[in-house]
Design an enzyme around this catalytic site. Sequence first.
Site, PDB file in Angstrom:
ATOM      1  N   SER A 182       0.796  -1.232   0.000  1.00 26.31           N
ATOM      2  CA  SER A 182       0.000   0.000   0.000  1.00 26.31           C
ATOM      3  C   SER A 182       0.823   1.274   0.000  1.00 26.31           C
ATOM      4  O   SER A 182       0.285   2.335  -0.291  1.00 26.31           O
ATOM      5  CB  SER A 182      -0.940  -0.006   1.195  1.00 26.31           C
ATOM      6  N   HIS A 210      -5.660  -4.535  -1.379  1.00 17.07           N
ATOM      7  CA  HIS A 210      -5.590  -3.467  -2.383  1.00 17.07           C
ATOM      8  C   HIS A 210      -5.679  -4.014  -3.810  1.00 17.07           C
ATOM      9  O   HIS A 210      -5.494  -3.269  -4.767  1.00 17.07           O
ATOM     10  CB  HIS A 210      -4.296  -2.658  -2.237  1.00 17.07           C
ATOM     11  N   LYS A 241     -12.133  -1.244   0.969  1.00 13.34           N
ATOM     12  CA  LYS A 241     -11.394  -0.470  -0.032  1.00 13.34           C
ATOM     13  C   LYS A 241     -12.236  -0.374  -1.308  1.00 13.34           C
ATOM     14  O   LYS A 241     -13.186   0.378  -1.326  1.00 13.34           O
ATOM     15  CB  LYS A 241     -10.013  -1.069  -0.205  1.00 13.34           C
TER      16      LYS A 241
HETATM   17  C1  LIG Z   1      -6.301  -2.189   4.564  1.00 15.30           C
HETATM   18  C2  LIG Z   1      -5.636  -3.485   4.732  1.00 15.30           C
HETATM   19  C3  LIG Z   1      -6.082  -4.408   5.687  1.00 15.30           C
HETATM   20  C4  LIG Z   1      -7.171  -4.077   6.658  1.00 15.30           C
HETATM   21  O1  LIG Z   1      -8.420  -4.082   6.081  1.00 15.30           O
HETATM   22  P1  LIG Z   1      -9.671  -3.511   6.907  1.00 15.30           P
HETATM   23  O2  LIG Z   1     -10.831  -4.161   6.276  1.00 15.30           O
HETATM   24  O3  LIG Z   1      -9.649  -2.037   6.761  1.00 15.30           O
HETATM   25  O4  LIG Z   1      -9.484  -3.940   8.323  1.00 15.30           O
HETATM   26  C5  LIG Z   1      -5.460  -5.628   5.755  1.00 15.30           C
HETATM   27  N1  LIG Z   1      -4.429  -5.934   4.933  1.00 15.30           N
HETATM   28  C6  LIG Z   1      -3.967  -5.080   4.019  1.00 15.30           C
HETATM   29  C7  LIG Z   1      -2.833  -5.463   3.125  1.00 15.30           C
HETATM   30  C8  LIG Z   1      -4.545  -3.808   3.893  1.00 15.30           C
HETATM   31  O5  LIG Z   1      -4.080  -2.949   2.989  1.00 15.30           O
END
Ligand SMILES: *Cc1c(COP(=O)(O)O)cnc(C)c1O
Length: 394
Positions: A182, A210, A241
Site C-alpha cells: 500500500s 488493495h 477499499k
Molecule cells: C487495509 C488493509 C487491511 C485491513 O483491512 P480492513 O478491512 O480495513 O481492516 C489488511 N491488509 C492489508 C494489506 C490492507 O491494505
Amino acid sequence: MADKLAWIGEELQALRDAGLYNHIRTLGSPQGAWLQVDGQRVLNFCSNNYLGLANHPRLLAAAEEAMRKYGLGPAAVRSIAGTMDLHVELDKRMAAFKGVEAAITLQSGFTANLAVLPALVGKEDAIFSDELNHASIIDGSRLSGATIVRYKHCDPADLQRVLAERRGEFRRALVVTDGVFSMDGDVAPLPEIYAVTSQADAILMVDDAHGEGVLGKGGRGIVDHFDLHGKVDVEVGTFSKAFGVVGGVVAGNARIVEWLRQRGRPFLFSSAMTVPDVAACLAAVDLLEESNELVERLWANTEFFKKEMQALGFDTGKSVTPITPVMLGDEQLAQKFSKAMFEAGVFAMAIAFPTVPRGTARLRVMISAAHSNSDLEHGLQAFADVGRKLGVIS
Ligand SMILES: *Cc1c(COP(=O)(O)O)cnc(C)c1O
C-alpha cells in the site's frame, strides 16, 4: 502519589517533537472525488474508494432495503445466532467472484488476518513473511505463536534461501505476502512465490486488500491477475477499499474455510457484519459482475495521472497500481508539500518514517474511478504549482 499515567503525556509529547503525531482530519461529507475536510472543500487523493462505491446509489438502496427487512445488527457472533441468509449469500457470492472453492466473511480485513494465521499455524510452525507485510499480518503472525522468518521485500530468491535454510526445523510452514503493497503500489511476484512455496511443502497465503476490485478481470484480484486459480491456498480480502463498505473475507481452499468456521477466533468471538454492510457488499458484487466499466475507468485514470505527473518531472516510484507515490525524499519537504496542496484545495497525505524508510518520504495519491478528467487536471495543476514553488520540479 505519582501520576501513573504521566508516561502517556511524555510519549505523546515525544511524538509531537519528532513530527510523528497523528493529526486526524475530520470529514463532513460522503466519500467521493471531492470532500469537505475540516470545513474546506478539497479534491480527494487520499481514500481507498477505488471504484467510487462508498456512496454509490445502488449500494445505498440495497442497504436501506435490507435494513427494512432484517434490521440493523446481527446481535450475535456468526457461530451462535448471527448468521443471516444474507451472510451466507455473501460468502457464496465472494467465492464465485474470486473463483475459489469457498469463502467466509468477517468484520474486517484486519480481523480476517487475525482469524486465519493462528488457525493455520502454531508454536511448532513457521511463517515466512515479506518484510513489508501489513500490520494485521504481523499481528496475526504474533498471535499464532509461530516463529516468524522474514524474507526480503518481493524477493522470491530470498524466500527460497530462507525456506531452504529453515523449513526443516518446523512442523508446518506458511508463506504470506501482501498482494499489492500500500505504500509503494508494487505487486508481489506471486507466480515466482508460488513456485518456491510449492517446492517447500508450505501453505501459500496472500492478502489481496488493495487488489480486489483493482487487479484481474473485472477486479477479481491478484490470483486472477496472474492466473493462479487453485494454486493459492488462502486469500484475505477487505470490503473497506474498492468495495466501498467495511468487512473482511477469507477465500480459497474449502477445508481452510471450514476450519475457520470452527477455529477462527474473530469469527467465533466477535459479532458478524451488520445488515446494511452485508447488503451493500452484495450490491457491490452485483455491480462488478455486471460490468468492467468502473475498473476500466480506474485504470484509465491511473495511467493518465501517472503519465502527466512524470511529464511534469515528478518521480512516481515503482508503483504499477492506482496507488501513486510522489517521491520527495525529505520528511520536512513532504509535510510542507502536503500542507501547500491542502491550501490549494487538494487533499494528499504525506507518508514518512516510520511508515516508510527514512529519506523516502512521499505524498501518496490514491486514484479513483470517481475522479473525472477535470478533477485529475485540477490535481495536476496543483502539483505543478506547488512542485515549482518548492523547487521539486523546474
Ligand atoms: C487495509 C488493509 C487491511 C485491513 O483491512 P480492513 O478491512 O480495513 O481492516 C489488511 N491488509 C492489508 C494489506 C490492507 O491494505
